[in-house]
Design an enzyme around this catalytic site. Structure first.
Site, PDB file in Angstrom:
ATOM      1  N   ASP A   1       0.849  -1.189   0.000  1.00 39.05           N
ATOM      2  CA  ASP A   1       0.000   0.000   0.000  1.00 39.05           C
ATOM      3  C   ASP A   1       0.886   1.240   0.000  1.00 39.05           C
ATOM      4  O   ASP A   1       1.797   1.354   0.816  1.00 39.05           O
ATOM      5  CB  ASP A   1      -0.908   0.018   1.232  1.00 39.05           C
ATOM      6  CG  ASP A   1      -1.944   1.110   1.094  1.00 39.05           C
ATOM      7  OD1 ASP A   1      -2.753   1.041   0.148  1.00 39.05           O
ATOM      8  OD2 ASP A   1      -1.933   2.065   1.906  1.00 39.05           O
TER       9      ASP A   1
ATOM     10  N   ASP B   1      -7.384  -6.930 -46.298  1.00 35.91           N
ATOM     11  CA  ASP B   1      -7.703  -8.285 -45.817  1.00 35.91           C
ATOM     12  C   ASP B   1      -8.494  -9.009 -46.905  1.00 35.91           C
ATOM     13  O   ASP B   1      -8.848  -8.416 -47.943  1.00 35.91           O
ATOM     14  CB  ASP B   1      -8.499  -8.225 -44.493  1.00 35.91           C
ATOM     15  CG  ASP B   1      -8.158  -9.410 -43.585  1.00 35.91           C
ATOM     16  OD1 ASP B   1      -8.027 -10.540 -44.109  1.00 35.91           O
ATOM     17  OD2 ASP B   1      -8.013  -9.217 -42.374  1.00 35.91           O
TER      18      ASP B   1
ATOM     19  N   ASP C   1      -5.548 -10.638 -51.289  1.00 38.28           N
ATOM     20  CA  ASP C   1      -4.915 -11.792 -50.662  1.00 38.28           C
ATOM     21  C   ASP C   1      -3.425 -11.499 -50.510  1.00 38.28           C
ATOM     22  O   ASP C   1      -2.738 -11.232 -51.504  1.00 38.28           O
ATOM     23  CB  ASP C   1      -5.143 -13.024 -51.556  1.00 38.28           C
ATOM     24  CG  ASP C   1      -4.719 -14.295 -50.851  1.00 38.28           C
ATOM     25  OD1 ASP C   1      -3.826 -14.227 -49.975  1.00 38.28           O
ATOM     26  OD2 ASP C   1      -5.292 -15.347 -51.160  1.00 38.28           O
TER      27      ASP C   1
HETATM   28  C1  LIG Z   1       2.947   8.566  -5.583  1.00 36.42           C
HETATM   29  C2  LIG Z   1       2.727   7.576  -6.685  1.00 36.42           C
HETATM   30  C3  LIG Z   1       1.834   6.530  -6.531  1.00 36.42           C
HETATM   31  N1  LIG Z   1       1.618   5.650  -7.535  1.00 36.42           N
HETATM   32  C4  LIG Z   1       0.651   4.553  -7.408  1.00 36.42           C
HETATM   33  C5  LIG Z   1       1.215   3.276  -6.771  1.00 36.42           C
HETATM   34  C6  LIG Z   1      -0.043   2.561  -6.352  1.00 36.42           C
HETATM   35  O1  LIG Z   1      -0.469   1.749  -7.455  1.00 36.42           O
HETATM   36  C7  LIG Z   1      -1.055   3.678  -6.136  1.00 36.42           C
HETATM   37  C8  LIG Z   1      -1.433   3.802  -4.686  1.00 36.42           C
HETATM   38  O2  LIG Z   1      -2.557   3.023  -4.412  1.00 36.42           O
HETATM   39  P1  LIG Z   1      -2.529   1.669  -3.606  1.00 36.42           P
HETATM   40  O3  LIG Z   1      -3.806   1.608  -2.846  1.00 36.42           O
HETATM   41  O4  LIG Z   1      -1.244   1.523  -2.857  1.00 36.42           O
HETATM   42  O5  LIG Z   1      -2.501   0.576  -4.746  1.00 36.42           O
HETATM   43  P2  LIG Z   1      -3.518   0.293  -5.909  1.00 36.42           P
HETATM   44  O6  LIG Z   1      -4.920   0.719  -5.530  1.00 36.42           O
HETATM   45  O7  LIG Z   1      -2.961   0.871  -7.179  1.00 36.42           O
HETATM   46  O8  LIG Z   1      -3.456  -1.280  -6.026  1.00 36.42           O
HETATM   47  P3  LIG Z   1      -3.891  -2.360  -4.913  1.00 36.42           P
HETATM   48  O9  LIG Z   1      -4.629  -1.663  -3.795  1.00 36.42           O
HETATM   49  O10 LIG Z   1      -4.760  -3.313  -5.674  1.00 36.42           O
HETATM   50  O11 LIG Z   1      -2.599  -2.956  -4.477  1.00 36.42           O
HETATM   51  O12 LIG Z   1      -0.415   4.877  -6.553  1.00 36.42           O
HETATM   52  C9  LIG Z   1       2.304   5.769  -8.745  1.00 36.42           C
HETATM   53  O13 LIG Z   1       2.104   4.964  -9.665  1.00 36.42           O
HETATM   54  N2  LIG Z   1       3.208   6.792  -8.890  1.00 36.42           N
HETATM   55  C10 LIG Z   1       3.452   7.707  -7.926  1.00 36.42           C
HETATM   56  O14 LIG Z   1       4.292   8.607  -8.125  1.00 36.42           O
END
Ligand SMILES: Cc1cn([C@H]2C[C@H](O)[C@@H](COP(=O)(O)OP(=O)(O)OP(=O)(O)O)O2)c(=O)[nH]c1=O
Length: 643
Positions: free
Chosen positions: A118, A503, A530
């Site tokens: 998370d 196609d 073709d």
């Molecule tokens: C700060 C930041 C977060 N994120 C993303 C990472 C996580 O996927 C999301 C945070 O939410 P999360 O709740 O951690 O994850 P999620 O909902 O994507 O997936 P799941 O709960 O199923 O595990 O934000 C980025 O992609 N780039 C960034 O710079």
């Protein structure tokens, strides 16, 4: 820390990533971990005020996500057991090859390790998660503007085992903190960024790995931690878990049939740690073939007694009964179960039975198995679609694969039912209509094939169209372009581009039946012909998509050299083809490849980008580059060199 051997410790396990985050999937698969993806259904609503620090909240949420999946997968085994013949071992009904993520969830073998994570952003004592709407994103980003904040990712590694039918878990948890400083953001920049849509599924409302990177002045700490997964810390944690010396008298960790106790990993490390590649998985199967489980030797049990019994060939058993899960999915699609439940669930089995005109008992059983496969949710109030089912298995909707399911349930299933005959007679493993040649296809058979192709093309078109910048080209020809799904995506992406869909006449005649866009573009033209005999429409970019991967080498070389001969210098050739299973696994974790539409059965092994690159270079193309497209395909682009 030797990275590969560390990750390699999990190669023997059924590892599940309890996350829907594509970033986490990519980070872990790039590191060489093999795993399945089962998104957690844990609602992220723990009371933030009850945690002493933001990281404690992230760790607890990560743990709850992982435990929910471990528990659900454990529960999901029950409905299947009645389907197995008496005396049959409790193995998966799901084939490891060709299974979709939600199917993977319900492999009857319990997971060995479930990973949850998370990511949160913390600023001035506040915890920011994903914004609920644009205003929320605005509030979050304004709060971050011009300041430093912390990004925490909590991670839980849950080791599971089953004792007397009960799930036993051991959790290792940790978190990583990264400091990020934003520039001052003007209102205009803020709204432009919010309108890009990028903030919505990301903690704190930004994605540092994409457009959001432009907002960032500096980062202190692990970059990947911000993107969603602290890989470095994770590897250290694995090393600690699997290499930690055991103090004399310390009790051995939980014993489990398929999770060797920690000291067993230590034993194994001698055997597999010497090389840079992880040892092949001893249990389970890898996409593309069965790997019978290697016998476990001298595995220590709780009391220190050794067990030299050979392991069961779980992988083989999985392969043997995997077809049942496919048939359940295909049947539920055919009976329109997912259409009935779309936007209407939860409904009782009786209500669904009435709608699909089937027996109540039979429907209840089908729904239960669908729930166990992760295709439906089951609650006290009845059954409802999962998001995946509504998106891909209901017959309507932009991303529906209903046509593909019907194709597999019909002609493909038929072809494989008579596989023995095909082998004896030396025939192709091909659905009857295709076997007879395109000119013999009935209209219904052609339409069925086109529906299947259309669904898959719509799903991959965006990835293919944007894998490279194609804006220098003004005319393109999609060879075998079928319904024009990719062509329409291309003209949407490139305002100057004209695209010809080439196609067979039988296909082109019916292409108009497929709505690819609200407004059919005048820049897409359909030309019948073709590939093997007719001259090709002129274009400065030729495209193949999911067509060539199982062609024999001589036929492929013949076709591509003909194209090379008719290309002017500077013209492009773009091939978007199925990635070999192991590459695709690397790219997408457990999201394994569905059967290619034009695959002759399980077909030949797809070529790697390197093989295509060398072939294109031999045929006079230069600057050949390769990229991935959505985990399923890889895309290779070359430019015709002057003769
Ligand atoms: C700060 C930041 C977060 N994120 C993303 C990472 C996580 O996927 C999301 C945070 O939410 P999360 O709740 O951690 O994850 P999620 O909902 O994507 O997936 P799941 O709960 O199923 O595990 O934000 C980025 O992609 N780039 C960034 O710079």
């Amino acid at each position: 820390m030797l990275l590969r051997p560390v990750i390699g410790k999990l190669q023997h396990k059924r590892v599940v990533l309890a996350s829907s985050s594509p970033r986490r999937r990519e980070i872990l698969s790039n590191a060489g971990l093999r795993f399945e993806v089962v998104p957690s259904r844990f609602k992220e609503k723990l009371h933030k005020g009850s945690f002493a620090a933001p990281h404690a909240y992230a760790v607890e949420t990560a743990k709850q996500k992982a435990l929910e999946v471990a528990d659900r997968m454990h529960q999901a085994r029950a409905p299947f057991l009645g389907l197995l013949p008496a005396g049959c071992p409790q193995v998966s009904l799901t084939p490891v090859v060709n299974r979709c993520p939600s199917q993977q969830a319900k492999d009857l073998r319990a997971p060995d390790v479930v990973i949850g994570a998370d990511t949160i952003v913390a600023v001035g004592g506040l915890i920011l998660e994903k914004p609920v709407d644009k205003q929320d994103a605005y509030r979050m980003l304004s709060r971050l503007s011009g300041k430093e904040h912390s990004v925490f990712t909590g991670v839980a590694i849950v080791h599971c085992c089953t004792r007397d039918g009960q799930l036993d878990t051991e959790v290792s948890e940790f978190y990583e903190e990264t400091t990020v400083k934003f520039s001052e953001l003007s209102e205009e920049l803020l709204w432009e960024y919010i309108d890009s849509g990028e903030p919505m599924d990301k903690a704190g409302g930004y994605g540092i790995q994409a457009l959001g990177g432009m907002l960032v002045e500096y980062v202190r700490g692990d970059f990947l931690n911000v993107v969603g997964f602290p890989l470095n810390r994770f590897c250290k944690e694995l090393a600690r878990l699997y290499h930690a010396p055991r103090a004399p008298g310390t009790p051995r960790p939980v014993q489990h049939d398929s999770i060797p106790a920690v000291d067993t990993f230590e034993d194994l490390s001698d055997g597999e740690g010497g090389g840079s590649d992880p040892a092949p998985a001893s249990g389970g199967l890898q996409a593309g073939g069965a790997r019978p489980q290697a016998p476990r030797t001298q595995e220590a049990d709780l009391n220190g007694v050794t067990d030299s019994q050979p392991g069961l060939p779980a992988g083989l058993l999985e392969l043997m009964d995997g077809f049942k899960a496919s048939k359940v999915l295909l049947t539920a699609c055919k009976l329109q179960v997912f259409d009935v439940l779309k936007d209407r669930g939860p409904l009782s089995a009786m209500d669904v039975a009435r709608e699909i005109d089937a027996s109540v008992g039979g429907t209840a059983r089908l729904l239960d198995v669908c729930a166990a496969l992760g295709l439906l949710d089951k609650s006290d109030r009845g059954y409802s679609n999962t998001e995946t089912a509504s998106l891909h298995l209901a017959s309507d909707g932009e991303q529906s694969l209903h046509g593909l399911a019907a194709y597999h349930d019909g002609p493909v299933w038929g072809a494989f039912t008579h596989l023995g005959r095909a082998v004896r007679e030396g025939a192709a493993w091909t659905p009857e209509p295709l076997l007879q040649g395109p000119h013999k296809w009935s209209t219904e058979a052609t339409l069925q094939f086109m529906r299947a192709s259309h669904g898959l093309s719509k799903l991959t078109a965006q990835h293919v169209a944007t894998a490279f910048d194609l804006s220098p080209f003004t005319s393109a020809c999609h060879l075998g372009g079928c319904t024009g799904a990719l062509a329409h995506k291309l003209v949407q992406e490139y305002p100057r581009l004209q695209v010809t869909v080439f196609d067979l006449p039988e296909v082109i005649k019916l292409a108009g039946d497929f709505q690819t866009d609200a407004q059919p573009s005048e820049r897409v033209h359909f030309v019948p012909g073709d590939l093997s005999s007719d001259s090709l429409p002129p274009a400065d970019l030729y495209i193949f998509c999911s067509l060539l991967h199982d062609w024999p080498d001589d036929r492929l070389h013949g076709l591509l050299s003909r194209i090379s001969g008719s290309c002017k210098p500077g013209a492009g050739l773009l091939l978007a083809e199925l990635a070999p299973a192991e590459e695709e696994e690397e790219a997408s974790g457990a999201a394994r490849r569905p059967p290619g539409l034009r695959t002759r059965g399980v077909g030949r092994r797809p070529r790697s980008p390197g093989q295509y690159r060398r072939l294109l270079q031999r045929l006079g193309f230069q600057d050949v580059q390769a990229a991935r497209a959505g985990g399923l395909l890889h895309v290779v682009l070359g430019t015709r060199a002057p003769p």
